[in-house]
Design an enzyme around this catalytic site. Structure first.
Site, short mmCIF file in Angstrom:
data_model
loop_
_atom_site.label_atom_id
_atom_site.label_comp_id
_atom_site.label_asym_id
_atom_site.label_seq_id
_atom_site.Cartn_x
_atom_site.Cartn_y
_atom_site.Cartn_z
N GLU A 107 0.85 -1.19 0.00
CA GLU A 107 0.00 0.00 0.00
C GLU A 107 0.88 1.23 0.00
O GLU A 107 1.87 1.31 0.72
CB GLU A 107 -0.93 -0.04 1.23
N LEU A 108 0.50 2.19 -0.82
CA LEU A 108 1.31 3.39 -0.99
C LEU A 108 1.05 4.42 0.11
O LEU A 108 1.95 5.15 0.52
CB LEU A 108 1.01 4.01 -2.36
N ASN A 140 5.70 1.56 -3.11
CA ASN A 140 5.13 1.81 -4.43
C ASN A 140 5.29 0.54 -5.26
O ASN A 140 6.37 0.25 -5.76
CB ASN A 140 5.84 2.99 -5.08
N SER A 141 4.20 -0.18 -5.38
CA SER A 141 4.28 -1.48 -6.05
C SER A 141 4.68 -1.34 -7.52
O SER A 141 5.21 -2.27 -8.12
CB SER A 141 2.93 -2.19 -5.98
N LEU A 160 -7.49 -5.37 -6.51
CA LEU A 160 -8.92 -5.17 -6.31
C LEU A 160 -9.27 -3.68 -6.25
O LEU A 160 -8.70 -2.93 -5.47
CB LEU A 160 -9.38 -5.87 -5.01
N ASP A 163 -7.09 2.26 -8.50
CA ASP A 163 -7.45 3.62 -8.93
C ASP A 163 -7.61 3.66 -10.45
O ASP A 163 -6.76 3.13 -11.17
CB ASP A 163 -6.35 4.60 -8.49
N THR A 238 -13.19 -6.79 0.35
CA THR A 238 -12.52 -5.52 0.64
C THR A 238 -13.51 -4.41 0.92
O THR A 238 -14.69 -4.48 0.57
CB THR A 238 -11.62 -5.07 -0.54
N GLU A 239 -12.99 -3.39 1.56
CA GLU A 239 -13.79 -2.23 1.93
C GLU A 239 -14.38 -1.58 0.69
O GLU A 239 -15.55 -1.19 0.67
CB GLU A 239 -12.93 -1.23 2.70
N GLU A 240 -13.57 -1.48 -0.36
CA GLU A 240 -14.02 -0.86 -1.59
C GLU A 240 -15.13 -1.71 -2.23
O GLU A 240 -16.14 -1.18 -2.70
CB GLU A 240 -12.83 -0.71 -2.55
C1 SAM Z 1 -9.37 2.31 -4.58
S1 SAM Z 1 -8.25 1.65 -3.42
C2 SAM Z 1 -8.70 -0.05 -3.27
C3 SAM Z 1 -8.20 -0.66 -2.00
C4 SAM Z 1 -8.51 -2.13 -1.77
N1 SAM Z 1 -7.88 -2.98 -2.76
C5 SAM Z 1 -10.02 -2.35 -1.73
O1 SAM Z 1 -10.50 -3.01 -2.65
O2 SAM Z 1 -10.67 -1.86 -0.81
C6 SAM Z 1 -6.72 1.60 -4.29
C7 SAM Z 1 -5.54 1.55 -3.34
O3 SAM Z 1 -4.33 1.37 -4.07
C8 SAM Z 1 -3.34 2.14 -3.47
N2 SAM Z 1 -2.28 2.37 -4.48
C9 SAM Z 1 -2.35 3.15 -5.58
N3 SAM Z 1 -1.20 3.13 -6.26
C10 SAM Z 1 -0.37 2.30 -5.58
C11 SAM Z 1 0.96 1.87 -5.79
N4 SAM Z 1 1.67 2.31 -6.83
N5 SAM Z 1 1.51 1.04 -4.89
C12 SAM Z 1 0.80 0.60 -3.82
N6 SAM Z 1 -0.46 0.98 -3.59
C13 SAM Z 1 -1.06 1.81 -4.45
C14 SAM Z 1 -4.04 3.38 -3.03
O4 SAM Z 1 -3.33 4.06 -2.02
C15 SAM Z 1 -5.37 2.83 -2.54
O5 SAM Z 1 -5.35 2.53 -1.19
#
Ligand code: SAM
EC number: 2.1.1.33
Lengths: 278, 432
Positions: A107-108, A140-141, A160, A163, A238-240
């Site tokens: 997670e970023l 940062n994945s 899942l 963004d 997931t929450e989303e």
């Molecule tokens: C819309 S949320 C979905 C979270 C979770 N997967 C869910 O379904 O509830 C997208 C997540 O990806 C994370 N994210 C975005 N770019 C990322 C990256 N490059 N590396 C790690 N995490 C990232 C964001 O911070 C955010 O928490």
């Protein structure tokens, strides 16, 4: 169990029962990249397994690597990665479904990562012996996947509700892209599965098209989809996902399998390897 | 992502000077130097300066050249850089046979050993491929575009190399990473199969070179880095075989201080028999020579050969017993010395020679350099450059600063980011 309990007591604030943060800071024996606010392991061998999975790697064992590359000793490695894990709902569901499998969320966002860390600590404290196999890391994945996992190490990767980055010029920021799939194919073992789901139709089509167009991925069959217990979790764990479900939103999923390279795509090397195998 | 936003916009054009580059034909038929946008070639075989010919009617390069190299057989030559052009030249007539337009500035270039493909990397971390099919002779006026084959996400690719057997393409970046990718038969469809990552550097990777010998024709990979080390890799597995702390070995690293100053390795090149590796390091007036024991996977320092004034910015070696060096820069900010370059040559690099004679390799006098003063006049732009000690020192310093600005990541404080966000919003508000 005893040792765990006493440790847990130390690490928690007696009056609130909440975890004290200072025990959960990332240790900096991996090199901090100066532009990042988080340390990045130089190689997968530098990932501190004892910090993430203390019950599996006790006695201050720094990592899962004993320095001897020829050692036949099987060491347990992370096998599932939840990319952009958000608040960690999927990890929590998977933890009990695959109690012997190590998994990590990437997670970023700093605060979100801290939340997941505390959530896991609280779950471990409330359910002794459980939730020892899940952890989270702030990173940062899109840049550092190869720093965490070796070639063919993972058996499942999850994306899942990532963004969406709607604008065309921002498509390259999408966490599924043709080029990033090369890296995911590298860390996934042949037969490993990549799970994606979104409530944004356009993104769903994009992810599917990227996977479909990639020579190292193949859609899993309808039958496999039905029998895989993980598939049901994609939209609900997931929450989303729960938010989307509450609002009655539609979801679009693409589940693909990592396949071996085909002979026509590649050079002599793979032909050679193949003939040895056959 | 904010991070990438920063990388994309924070380039400081002022300090963006380019180091002078040198490339030597594999059998020393010719030598090329690039300084700023100028490409200068001397034909050692014909003992004359080369006039480049570009029939496409375009000008030559219009901005700093960032990469030059000969193909493995010496038949082709490629030049590329900040003008977003990749030019491919045939070395028998020095005609430009192809000009490829890149969308972004080009940071590295490589020619496949069979001469069929040219790969180049842009400043956004994408590697592109162009096919050089044989019916290209009458295509010289057609500008081609490349096809993207792989990417290092939001990074700057600093170096591209084909493995000696041509099976892999290796790319290095500012994020400490080296990626080894299978180069497919049909590269236009992309290079998706990653063989390995060579991880271990703790700063940007600045340069790559392969070292091979008759016993190890597939060779091993060498890399130089901002962490002041040269590393030896088994590139098929990605395992690190040895690390040579060249900065410390040359006495350039003061490790007792809290803030360790690490002079970056700027270039490495290996002799064609694999016996010797030359290393250029920031602040080192000379070059460090390493020997490479491939059976043991070991690197060791042979000696540091010093030169009075020059800190080489680029190195070249050929099958002839010469180490070519250039010191120079596209321009020195705030001075009137444009396109500065000083070329020097060491000879007597044979290993036996190094071991037996105490004097080691010999720094050739200008009159003794292959091609003599005629060559120097062409490649340096003038002979009088010899006297410009201070200017050369400044050139090396400017190159060091530019490299630092481009590749070292500055800590980006939270306050600064907040400020940036706010000023962005201010702008939006004003324009409403
Ligand atoms: C819309 S949320 C979905 C979270 C979770 N997967 C869910 O379904 O509830 C997208 C997540 O990806 C994370 N994210 C975005 N770019 C990322 C990256 N490059 N590396 C790690 N995490 C990232 C964001 O911070 C955010 O928490």
């Amino acid at each position: 169990m005893m040792s765990y309990d006493s440790k847990a007591n130390l690490k928690h604030n007696k009056s609130t029962g909440l975890p004290r943060k200072r025990f959960y800071r990332a240790r900096a024996h991996s090199n901090p990249l100066s532009d990042s606010h988080f340390p990045v392991p130089i190689t997968p061998y530098n990932v501190d397994y004892s910090e993430h999975y203390p019950e599996f790697f006790p006695s201050g064992q720094i990592n899962n690597y004993n320095g001897d590359t020829t050692s036949s000793l099987e060491v347990k490695k992370i096998q599932f990665a939840d990319i952009g894990c958000g608040f960690g709902g999927l990890l929590v569901s998977l933890a009990t479904l695959f109690p012997e499998t190590l998994m990590i969320g990437m997670e970023l966002r700093d605060k979100v990562t801290e939340y997941v860390k505390e959530r896991i600590v609280a779950l471990r404290a409330a359910n002794p012996g459980k939730y020892q196999n899940i952890s989270v890391v702030r990173t940062n994945s899109m840049k550092y996947i190869p720093n965490f996992f070796e070639k063919g190490q993972l058996s499942k990767m999850f994306f899942l509700f990532p963004d969406p980055h709607f604008k065309e010029k921002n498509h390259r920021r999408r966490v599924i892209s043709p080029h990033l799939l090369d890296e995911y194919a590298y860390v996934l073992q042949v037969g490993g599965i990549i799970y994606t789901i979104t409530d944004v139709e356009e993104l769903g089509e994009w992810m599917k098209a990227c996977l479909e167009g990639h020579p190292l991925f193949e859609a899993i069959t309808e039958e496999e989809l039905q029998t895989d217990p993980v598939v049901k979790l994609l939209s609900s764990a997931t929450e989303e996902g729960q938010k989307v479900a509450r609002n009655g939103g539609q979801t679009f999923q693409a589940v693909y399998k990592r396949i071996a390279p085909s002979e026509t795509e590649n050079g002599v090397k793979n032909l050679g390897e193949r003939s040895v195998l056959n | 992502m904010e991070e990438s936003f920063v990388e994309e916009t924070e380039n400081n054009k002022e300090t963006e000077v380019a180091p002078a580059l040198i490339a030597v034909h594999p059998t020393e038929k010719s030598v090329a130097v690039a300084v700023g946008s100028e490409l200068r070639v001397f034909d050692l075989h014909g003992d004359c300066s080369v006039s480049l010919v570009d029939d496409s009617g375009r000008s030559f390069h219009t901005d700093s050249i960032k990469a030059i190299r000969f193909g493995a057989k010496g038949r082709l030559f490629a030049s590329a850089g900040d003008d977003k052009l990749v030019k491919i030249w045939t070395t028998d007539s020095w005609h430009c046979i192809r000009t490829v337009c890149s969308e972004k500035r080009v940071s590295a270039v490589a020619i496949s050993h069979d001469g069929l493909f040219v790969c180049f990397a842009d400043k956004f971390g994408v590697v592109w491929v162009v096919g050089l099919d044989d019916n290209s002779e009458n295509q010289s006026s057609i500008n081609t575009k490349g096809a993207p084959i792989l990417a290092h996400y939001c990074s700057i690719i600093t170096s591209l190399e084909f493995s000696p057997d041509g099976q892999f393409i290796v790319s290095a970046d500012r994020d400490f990473k080296i990626r080894v990718t299978l180069f497919p038969k049909k590269p236009l469809n992309g290079a998706h199969e990653i063989q390995s990552f060579c991880l271990g550097h703790t700063e940007f990777v600045s340069c790559l070179a392969f070292v091979c010998s008759s016993d190890y024709p597939n060779g091993f990979l060498l890399s130089g880095s901002g962490d002041s080390t040269v590393r030896l890799w088994d590139f098929t597995s990605g395992s690190l075989l040895d690390t040579c702390e060249v900065g410390a070995e040359a006495g350039l690293v003061e490790s007792d201080r809290e803030e360790v100053c690490q002079p970056a390795v700027t270039d490495i090149c290996a002799s064609s028999d694999g016996s010797l590796v030359a290393v250029a390091i920031q602040s080192l007036h000379g070059v460090m020579l390493l020997s490479c024991d491939l059976s043991m996977g070991r690197l060791s320092v042979v000696k540091v050969v010093s030169m009075d004034i020059s800190i080489p910015t680029s190195l070249g070696m050929s099958s002839a017993d010469h180490l070519w060096m250039v010191t120079g820069v596209s321009s020195i900010p705030g001075t009137k010395f444009p396109s500065l370059a000083r070329v020097r040559v060491f000879s007597g690099l044979q290993k036996d020679n190094l071991n037996t004679s105490k004097c080691g390799p010999i720094l050739l006098k200008d009159t003794d350099v292959p091609g003599g003063e005629k060559l120097l006049e062409k490649l340096q732009g003038s002979l009088s450059i010899v006297e410009e000690e201070k200017v050369l020192e400044e050139a090396a310093e400017a190159v060091k600063t530019a490299m630092h600005n481009l590749l070292i990541k500055r800590p980006y404080s939270v306050e600064k980011r907040e400020l940036r966000k706010r000023s962005r919003n201010d702008r939006k508000l004003k324009s409403c």
